[in-house]
Design an enzyme around this catalytic site. Structure first.
Site, short mmCIF file in Angstrom:
data_model
loop_
_atom_site.label_atom_id
_atom_site.label_comp_id
_atom_site.label_asym_id
_atom_site.label_seq_id
_atom_site.Cartn_x
_atom_site.Cartn_y
_atom_site.Cartn_z
N ARG A 78 4.50 -12.84 9.93
CA ARG A 78 5.09 -11.50 9.83
C ARG A 78 6.43 -11.49 10.53
O ARG A 78 6.62 -12.19 11.52
CB ARG A 78 4.20 -10.50 10.57
CG ARG A 78 3.12 -9.89 9.77
CD ARG A 78 2.35 -8.92 10.65
NE ARG A 78 2.65 -7.55 10.28
CZ ARG A 78 2.11 -6.96 9.22
NH1 ARG A 78 1.29 -7.60 8.45
NH2 ARG A 78 2.40 -5.71 8.94
N LYS B 157 4.03 1.00 9.63
CA LYS B 157 4.26 2.25 8.90
C LYS B 157 3.70 3.44 9.67
O LYS B 157 4.28 4.52 9.65
CB LYS B 157 3.59 2.17 7.52
CG LYS B 157 4.46 1.45 6.51
CD LYS B 157 3.81 1.42 5.15
CE LYS B 157 2.75 0.35 5.08
NZ LYS B 157 2.32 0.02 3.71
N GLU C 192 0.87 -1.17 0.00
CA GLU C 192 0.00 0.00 0.00
C GLU C 192 0.91 1.22 0.00
O GLU C 192 1.76 1.34 0.89
CB GLU C 192 -0.88 -0.03 1.26
CG GLU C 192 -1.97 0.99 1.25
CD GLU C 192 -2.84 0.93 2.50
OE1 GLU C 192 -3.57 1.89 2.73
OE2 GLU C 192 -2.77 -0.06 3.25
P1 ATP Z 1 2.33 -1.97 8.00
O1 ATP Z 1 1.58 -2.53 9.13
O2 ATP Z 1 3.78 -1.85 8.25
O3 ATP Z 1 1.75 -0.72 7.44
P2 ATP Z 1 1.12 -3.44 5.90
O4 ATP Z 1 0.91 -4.89 5.93
O5 ATP Z 1 -0.04 -2.57 6.07
O6 ATP Z 1 2.28 -3.09 6.89
P3 ATP Z 1 1.46 -3.28 3.10
O7 ATP Z 1 2.01 -2.18 2.30
O8 ATP Z 1 0.02 -3.54 3.00
O9 ATP Z 1 1.85 -2.98 4.59
O10 ATP Z 1 2.30 -4.60 2.89
C1 ATP Z 1 2.65 -5.14 1.64
C2 ATP Z 1 3.00 -6.58 1.84
O11 ATP Z 1 4.07 -6.71 2.78
C3 ATP Z 1 1.84 -7.37 2.39
O12 ATP Z 1 1.74 -8.58 1.68
C4 ATP Z 1 2.21 -7.60 3.82
O13 ATP Z 1 1.65 -8.78 4.28
C5 ATP Z 1 3.73 -7.63 3.78
N1 ATP Z 1 4.28 -7.23 5.07
C6 ATP Z 1 4.08 -6.07 5.72
N2 ATP Z 1 4.70 -6.07 6.92
C7 ATP Z 1 5.34 -7.27 7.02
C8 ATP Z 1 6.15 -7.90 8.01
N3 ATP Z 1 6.45 -7.27 9.16
N4 ATP Z 1 6.62 -9.14 7.77
C9 ATP Z 1 6.34 -9.77 6.62
N5 ATP Z 1 5.58 -9.24 5.65
C10 ATP Z 1 5.07 -8.01 5.83
MG MG Z 2 -1.66 -2.37 4.79
#
Ligand code: ATP
Ligand code: MG
Length: 556
Positions: free
Chosen positions: A263, A273, A38
């Site tokens: 994760r 983020k 995202e």
């Molecule tokens: P955040 O909570 O940091 O904002 P998010 O999951 O909302 O993370 P996205 O941009 O939606 O962030 O993530 C893109 C991809 O990265 C998704 O498939 C997500 O599952 C993966 N991802 C995000 N954080 C992690 C993590 N800590 N470990 C492994 N994969 C991750």
């Molecule tokens: Mg997200």
């Protein structure tokens, strides 16, 4: 070493092998994955794990991986983030070729699929407000309710179109999938798949005022792109039945399989983020690329290499249980890479002059030293030596202390690659501060060897005081004092480490580091691995300590 104790069993690859072996949908198909960030912030080391899994799994099977901006949510997306995301993934060494997509490109098709569901009697317009929705969601023993569930198809079609046309206020209507109000899985209790949202979208402007929910949009995005395996983090496990339901009930051109993995969390830092943005916006750090940040741009500026991060992701493996990996393991992986590849140089962080009283005043000698003992092919360089050199202030003590082998009056010490010198005393200012250390050299020890085989325990680094460059060196420590600063009801801001950055402005470094281009990695002998900061320039050299020499990673 750590390589043996961390087992990287890979159930994702096993599942894919099974799928291919079983035939059916996957038979003869190229494995096709996607990484769907995202664009609302910079990528962090957790994303690196997902990237390595998404791109790496495709690579492993000779397949391909798409890069898709998951921009179905109209808030906060930003071009700055999109560019940074691309840069970070390329830097890690993964390629999406021309397969760069935006989820928002599919809004039209998503709308059509929603209409298809309504026409099949599988979706309806619900007029609950968000509060009413909550009040009527039921609990483990009571099903949810909605009086709108049996609304005629024609009526839902009409209302949904009018939702799209902007006739209704935010929060007054939603489109819900008609699945099972009594399901033990709350995600299946007639989940909302469209909501009204009047925020303009960064790409589609105000064309849309209804936006699809993630659980509806994501399987459609995957299906439209021909994704075979949709790899995502564990929090989506309970959403998988809905993912499958969407695919099964729309005329999807493809049947992707969702597989979840844990994760990544790392201690002494935060990874969401939202929290990272808070650190940036409130000025706790210098920006998203502050070398203390777990962002990929921060790690890059700190001196992490793509190889070290890919190695780290490979070694932590994939699993189904969320766990927190020690920061020291990440450091261990960096050290592994830099030990092999970093150029060695000498730099003195807290200088004091060592005056070699029996060395001729106008003489300068050159020593040819190896750039990297691990890699003889990296060649040699020349360093100069003269009557005055800089040594570390803490390499001198006025009195002998047990176990201390460096400079104290009467002790012999090796100046790395140069000569063995014997400390004869020091000079102090009126405050008792040591301003110079005195020594005499043994001309028969050129190169640092004793001709008579006598033992010299201490070896120190030094820089010619007649031929050096000034440098600023930045030393970093954990961003947070608590290993888990955001677990439970802790406020991570309460645990910011006030000493996470130490700036040394009076460092002396050998002149071989002049004219650096791009980020270069060094081992400052005895001190650790460093790289030039992005703000470094020939007039003002700045180095970041990437990691110390000593390995804090312990086998369990
Ligand atoms: P955040 O909570 O940091 O904002 P998010 O999951 O909302 O993370 P996205 O941009 O939606 O962030 O993530 C893109 C991809 O990265 C998704 O498939 C997500 O599952 C993966 N991802 C995000 N954080 C992690 C993590 N800590 N470990 C492994 N994969 C991750
Ligand atoms: Mg997200």
């Amino acid at each position: 070493m750590a390589d043996e104790i961390i087992s990287a069993g890979n159930f994702i690859q096993d599942f894919i092998k099974e799928d291919i072996a079983e035939g059916g949908f996957y038979e003869g198909k190229t494995v096709h994955t996607r990484f769907p960030p995202e664009p609302n912030g910079y990528l962090h080391i957790g994303h690196a794990k997902a990237i390595c899994i998404d791109f790496g799994t495709a690579e492993k099977f000779g397949g391909i991986c798409n890069l898709r901006m998951d921009d179905t949510n109209p808030t906060k997306e930003d071009v700055e983030y999109i560019d940074a995301i691309k840069e970070d993934i390329s830097w890690l060494g993964f390629h999406w070729d021309d397969r760069f997509y935006f989820a928002s490109d599919y809004f039209e098709q998503m709308y059509e699929f929603a209409v298809e569901l309504i026409k099949k009697g599988l979706a309806y317009v619900c007029e609950f407000t968000p509060e009413q929705m909550r009040e009527n969601r039921g609990d483990l023993t009571t099903p949810a309710t909605s009086p709108y569930r049996d609304r005629p198809i024609e009526e839902s079609l009409d209302l949904f179109e009018r939702m799209k046309n902007g006739e209704f206020e935010e929060g007054t209507k939603t489109l819900r999938a008609k699945i099972d109000l009594a399901s033990g899985n709350f995600n299946m209790r007639d989940p909302v798949i469209y909501r009204i949202n009047r925020i303009p979208h960064h790409r589609t402007g105000d064309k849309w005022c209804i936006y699809p929910m993630y659980d509806f949009a994501h399987p459609i995005e995957d299906a439209l792109e021909g994704i075979t395996h949709s790899l995502c983090t564990l929090e989506f496990e309970a959403h998988r039945p809905l993912y499958d339901w969407v695919i099964d009930n729309i005329s999807a051109p493809c049947k992707p399989r969702q597989i979840e993995f844990s994760r990544l969390g790392i201690n002494n830092t935060v990874m969401s983020k939202r929290k990272l943005r808070k650190l940036v916006e409130d000025g706790y750090v210098a920006g998203w690329d502050d070398p203390r940040m777990p962002t990929l741009c921060g790690l890059r500026r700190r001196g992490y290499t793509p190889a070290s991060i890919r190695n780290f992701c490979e070694k932590i493996g994939v699993s189904k249980t969320n766990s927190v990996v020690e920061y020291s393991f990440l450091e261990h992986c960096l050290r592994d890479d830099l030990n092999e590849n970093a150029q060695r140089v000498m730099c003195v962080l807290n200088p004091v002059k060592l005056i070699i009283t029996n060395y001729p005043e106008d003489k300068t000698e050159e020593f040819e030293v190896e750039n990297n003992p691990q890699k003889p092919e990296d060649g040699t360089r020349k360093i100069t030596f003269s009557r005055e050199v800089y040594i570390e202030a803490d390499d001198f003590l006025e009195e002998k202390v047990k176990g201390y082998n460096r400079f104290y009056p009467g002790n012999e010490v090796r100046l790395k690659s140069a000569y063995i010198v014997k400390c004869t005393g020091c000079e102090k200012d009126e405050n008792g501060r040591v301003t110079a250390v005195y020594a005499e050299y043994d001309p028969l020890t050129r190169g640092g060897d004793t001709p008579d085989g006598r033992k010299v325990r201490g070896t120190v680094h030094w820089v010619d005081a007649n031929n050096y460059l000034d440098a600023e060196v930045r030393l970093y420590d954990n961003m947070f004092t608590d290993p888990e600063p955001d677990v439970g009801d802790k406020d991570f801001l309460d645990y910011i480490n006030p000493d996470s950055l130490k700036i040394l402005k009076n460092c002396k470094i050998e002149t071989s580091v002049s004219g650096l281009e791009g980020i270069q990695h060094f081992q400052f002998m005895r001190l650790g691995y460093f790289c030039n900061d992005k703000d470094s320039n020939p007039e003002r050299l700045i180095f970041n300590r990437s990691v110390s020499l000593k390995d804090g990673f312990k086998k369990k």
